[in-house]
Design a protein around this motif. Structure first.
Motif, mmCIF file in Angstrom:
data_model
loop_
_atom_site.group_PDB
_atom_site.id
_atom_site.type_symbol
_atom_site.label_atom_id
_atom_site.label_comp_id
_atom_site.label_asym_id
_atom_site.label_seq_id
_atom_site.Cartn_x
_atom_site.Cartn_y
_atom_site.Cartn_z
ATOM 1 N N GLN A 13 -1.934 -2.013 10.671
ATOM 2 C CA GLN A 13 -2.517 -3.273 10.221
ATOM 3 C C GLN A 13 -2.770 -4.211 11.389
ATOM 4 O O GLN A 13 -2.181 -4.083 12.452
ATOM 5 C CB GLN A 13 -1.643 -3.924 9.150
ATOM 6 C CG GLN A 13 -0.240 -4.245 9.621
ATOM 7 C CD GLN A 13 0.654 -4.698 8.464
ATOM 8 O OE1 GLN A 13 0.633 -4.106 7.397
ATOM 9 N NE2 GLN A 13 1.410 -5.756 8.693
ATOM 10 N N SER B 166 -3.864 7.011 4.929
ATOM 11 C CA SER B 166 -4.810 6.205 5.716
ATOM 12 C C SER B 166 -4.852 6.667 7.167
ATOM 13 O O SER B 166 -5.704 6.245 7.928
ATOM 14 C CB SER B 166 -4.406 4.733 5.681
ATOM 15 O OG SER B 166 -3.202 4.541 6.404
ATOM 16 N N ARG C 117 -0.409 -2.756 16.221
ATOM 17 C CA ARG C 117 -1.441 -2.550 15.202
ATOM 18 C C ARG C 117 -1.480 -1.099 14.755
ATOM 19 O O ARG C 117 -1.515 -0.792 13.560
ATOM 20 C CB ARG C 117 -2.820 -2.922 15.765
ATOM 21 C CG ARG C 117 -3.112 -4.389 15.797
ATOM 22 C CD ARG C 117 -4.578 -4.633 16.128
ATOM 23 N NE ARG C 117 -4.903 -4.324 17.506
ATOM 24 C CZ ARG C 117 -4.867 -5.207 18.500
ATOM 25 N NH1 ARG C 117 -4.531 -6.458 18.269
ATOM 26 N NH2 ARG C 117 -5.174 -4.861 19.725
ATOM 27 N N TYR D 216 -10.715 -2.127 9.101
ATOM 28 C CA TYR D 216 -9.605 -2.728 8.364
ATOM 29 C C TYR D 216 -10.172 -3.477 7.162
ATOM 30 O O TYR D 216 -11.304 -3.956 7.182
ATOM 31 C CB TYR D 216 -8.775 -3.656 9.264
ATOM 32 C CG TYR D 216 -9.553 -4.721 9.982
ATOM 33 C CD1 TYR D 216 -9.834 -5.949 9.390
ATOM 34 C CD2 TYR D 216 -10.019 -4.502 11.277
ATOM 35 C CE1 TYR D 216 -10.552 -6.919 10.061
ATOM 36 C CE2 TYR D 216 -10.739 -5.478 11.954
ATOM 37 C CZ TYR D 216 -11.010 -6.686 11.333
ATOM 38 O OH TYR D 216 -11.721 -7.638 11.990
ATOM 39 N N GLN E 289 -7.083 -7.137 3.559
ATOM 40 C CA GLN E 289 -5.647 -7.360 3.775
ATOM 41 C C GLN E 289 -5.249 -7.042 5.220
ATOM 42 O O GLN E 289 -4.060 -7.105 5.555
ATOM 43 C CB GLN E 289 -4.804 -6.519 2.811
ATOM 44 C CG GLN E 289 -4.792 -7.025 1.370
ATOM 45 C CD GLN E 289 -6.083 -6.698 0.626
ATOM 46 O OE1 GLN E 289 -6.565 -5.575 0.676
ATOM 47 N NE2 GLN E 289 -6.664 -7.699 -0.036
ATOM 48 N N GLY E 290 -6.215 -6.647 6.034
ATOM 49 C CA GLY E 290 -5.909 -6.324 7.429
ATOM 50 C C GLY E 290 -5.332 -4.940 7.616
ATOM 51 O O GLY E 290 -4.811 -4.627 8.681
ATOM 52 N N LYS E 291 -5.452 -4.070 6.599
ATOM 53 C CA LYS E 291 -4.932 -2.698 6.720
ATOM 54 C C LYS E 291 -6.019 -1.782 7.269
ATOM 55 O O LYS E 291 -7.142 -1.769 6.754
ATOM 56 C CB LYS E 291 -4.503 -2.155 5.341
ATOM 57 C CG LYS E 291 -3.452 -2.991 4.645
ATOM 58 C CD LYS E 291 -2.079 -2.673 5.167
ATOM 59 C CE LYS E 291 -1.030 -3.440 4.365
ATOM 60 N NZ LYS E 291 0.258 -3.474 5.057
ATOM 61 N N GLU F 189 2.348 3.351 6.175
ATOM 62 C CA GLU F 189 1.886 2.415 5.132
ATOM 63 C C GLU F 189 3.050 1.679 4.506
ATOM 64 O O GLU F 189 4.192 2.003 4.754
ATOM 65 C CB GLU F 189 1.110 3.173 4.064
ATOM 66 C CG GLU F 189 -0.244 3.620 4.632
ATOM 67 C CD GLU F 189 -0.928 4.681 3.793
ATOM 68 O OE1 GLU F 189 -0.339 5.133 2.802
ATOM 69 O OE2 GLU F 189 -2.048 5.053 4.151
ATOM 70 N N GLU G 195 3.943 -8.730 10.317
ATOM 71 C CA GLU G 195 4.338 -9.075 8.956
ATOM 72 C C GLU G 195 5.860 -9.041 8.874
ATOM 73 O O GLU G 195 6.489 -8.134 9.422
ATOM 74 C CB GLU G 195 3.732 -8.026 8.007
ATOM 75 C CG GLU G 195 4.019 -8.266 6.542
ATOM 76 C CD GLU G 195 3.469 -7.140 5.654
ATOM 77 O OE1 GLU G 195 2.457 -6.500 6.034
ATOM 78 O OE2 GLU G 195 4.077 -6.904 4.603
ATOM 79 N N ASN H 108 1.820 0.096 12.848
ATOM 80 C CA ASN H 108 1.976 -0.471 11.501
ATOM 81 C C ASN H 108 0.725 -0.257 10.649
ATOM 82 O O ASN H 108 0.752 -0.507 9.438
ATOM 83 C CB ASN H 108 2.274 -1.974 11.576
ATOM 84 C CG ASN H 108 3.673 -2.264 12.102
ATOM 85 O OD1 ASN H 108 4.567 -1.433 11.967
ATOM 86 N ND2 ASN H 108 3.862 -3.416 12.707
#
Lengths: 228, 208
Positions: A65, A224, A60, B151, B154-156, A228, A69, A63
């Protein structure tokens, strides 16, 4: 689509049991939900150091996220990419819930029930491995959405017979799967069934195989605070 | 909340780690002294460090037993990796924490920011445990107190400054004797700590 060459090994994981397989760097590992609606609690250990293993929290964080994916790696607890998710016919998995264990079934007053945690230890015995801790799983095919109160739930998987995920293996691993024995909540639609592991040799003319190892570049984080 | 007298106060300097034994029934207050500072928080069984606070086990328990959210919840216990209650959340003056992301480590600073020789939470924990003559088999996943990394749909994930003000805190009650470890997170390459690394305080109180 990744072109699969020779099948090196197939390992059927019977319903409610666990099994492992050694997968070499560059090989492909296909995890198949044979009959559908079956969770596979999935783990990967370094064959030389069982304290190094696939880690949802590092995946997590690296990445940036919540979920895995296609095209992105999965990381171990030393923050090294060890698997690359190549294909995923489902797209709904869980990386937040712990594996079931005897205590979990104790909550249902079913203390003698088989569990993913015990399945993993049984599977690793075949490799004479005893990890110092039991890692968090990647729960393939598990459908555990977070509801609008922020609560983790579990509902039946959306996977159909033959659905699969395909990983490219970036470092030698012992991959371990447990065909989750949970039958007292909807996790496996109240019907635990088999999981299949297939290990394939990568095709030499597979273009996607090149340029997919982690580039030795620095400064990957974006605005962020994550890649990304 | 009525608690007893203060038995120990330990200030963990910014970018460093530290620990404290909290006996069964005692309270532990984790304080963001100057505000906008993350504490990567861990709790071990001092007699067996392979038993530790676990987000993945607590989430399942809170979600399916108590209908509570996936982060910590006031009035609910936190479980260890053998699914045994370890700490109880008595008070939380903030309500924004992270329990999904791994601690920063040397690889994070090198690969993501091109930095070597940067302090990191993982090493801080190992240092803090050494003071108690404990070498954990590995560094568990942290409870990132005061970390503001939501998050989106979109789960970001995105890292924002913590919303904490000086003196904001979380108060735990120890349901059994634990070694609590905190790292005043050294992350200064993104807004995680407001670009200003500051101390965290552990205060241990007797029961009322």
């Amino acid at each position: 689509m990744v072109k699969l060459e020779q099948l090196v090994k197939g390992v059927l994981i019977p319903a409610t049991f666990g099994k492992g397989v050694l997968v070499r760097q560059g090989q492909l590992l296909k995890v198949i939900d044979v009959e559908g609606k079956q969770v596979c609690d999935f783990f990967a250990f370094s064959p030389t150091d069982p304290a190094e293993f696939l880690s949802p929290s590092h995946t997590r964080g690296s990445n940036g996220q919540l979920d895995m994916e296609p095209g992105k790696p999965l990381f171990n607890n030393a923050r090294q990419p060890i698997l690359l998710l190549e294909e995923d016919t489902v797209g709904v998995h869980d990386m937040r819930a712990a594996a079931c264990d005897p205590m979990r079934y104790g909550m249902y007053d079913a203390w003698q029930h088989r569990s993913c945690k015990m399945n993993v230890f049984e599977a690793l015995q075949e490799f004479n491995m005893w990890p110092p801790v039991f890692p968090d799983p990647v729960n393939l095919f598990q459908n555990s959405p977070i509801d609008n109160q922020g609560k983790l739930t579990v509902i039946p998987p959306i996977s159909k017979a033959g659905d699969y995920v395909l990983f490219r293996v970036m470092q030698d691993i012992i991959a371990v799967g447990s065909a989750c024995p949970m039958d007292v909540n909807p996790c496996n639609d109240f019907n635990p069934t088999d999981i299949m592991f297939e290990v394939y040799q990568a095709s030499l003319d597979d273009e996607s195989a090149t340029g997919r190892t982690q580039p030795a570049v620095k400064g990957l984080a974006g605005p962020s605070g994550f890649r990304e | 909340m009525k608690i007893g007298k203060l038995v120990q106060r330990r200030e963990i300097p910014g970018a460093h780690g530290g620990g404290a034994i909290v006996k069964e029934g005692q309270y532990l207050k984790v304080i963001d002294v100057d505000g906008k500072q993350i504490c990567d928080f861990f709790s071990f069984n001092p007699a067996d460090p392979s038993e530790f606070l676990s987000g993945s086990h607590t989430r399942v328990f809170l979600g399916q037993t108590l209908e509570a959210p996936t982060t910590i919840a006031v009035g609910a216990p936190l479980l260890d990796n053998s699914r045994q209650p370890m700490l109880f959340v008595e008070e939380d003056s903030v309500g924004v924490h992270d329990w999904l992301l791994a601690s920063c480590d040397s690889v994070r600073y090198w690969a993501d920011y091109g930095l070597s020789n940067h302090r990191d939470c993982k090493t801080n924990v190992i240092e803090a445990l050494a003071e108690f003559h404990i070498r954990a088999p590995f560094v568990p996943d942290p409870l990132n107190l005061f970390q503001n990394s939501p998050y989106n749909e979109q789960g970001k994930f995105q890292l924002f400054e913590p919303i904490t003000k000086p003196g904001d805190y979380v108060l735990f009650r120890a349901l059994r004797t634990v070694l609590a470890v905190g790292s005043a997170c050294p992350q200064d390459q993104n807004p995680a700590n407001g670009y200003n690394i500051s101390p965290i305080a552990f205060e241990v109180y007797d029961p009322a």
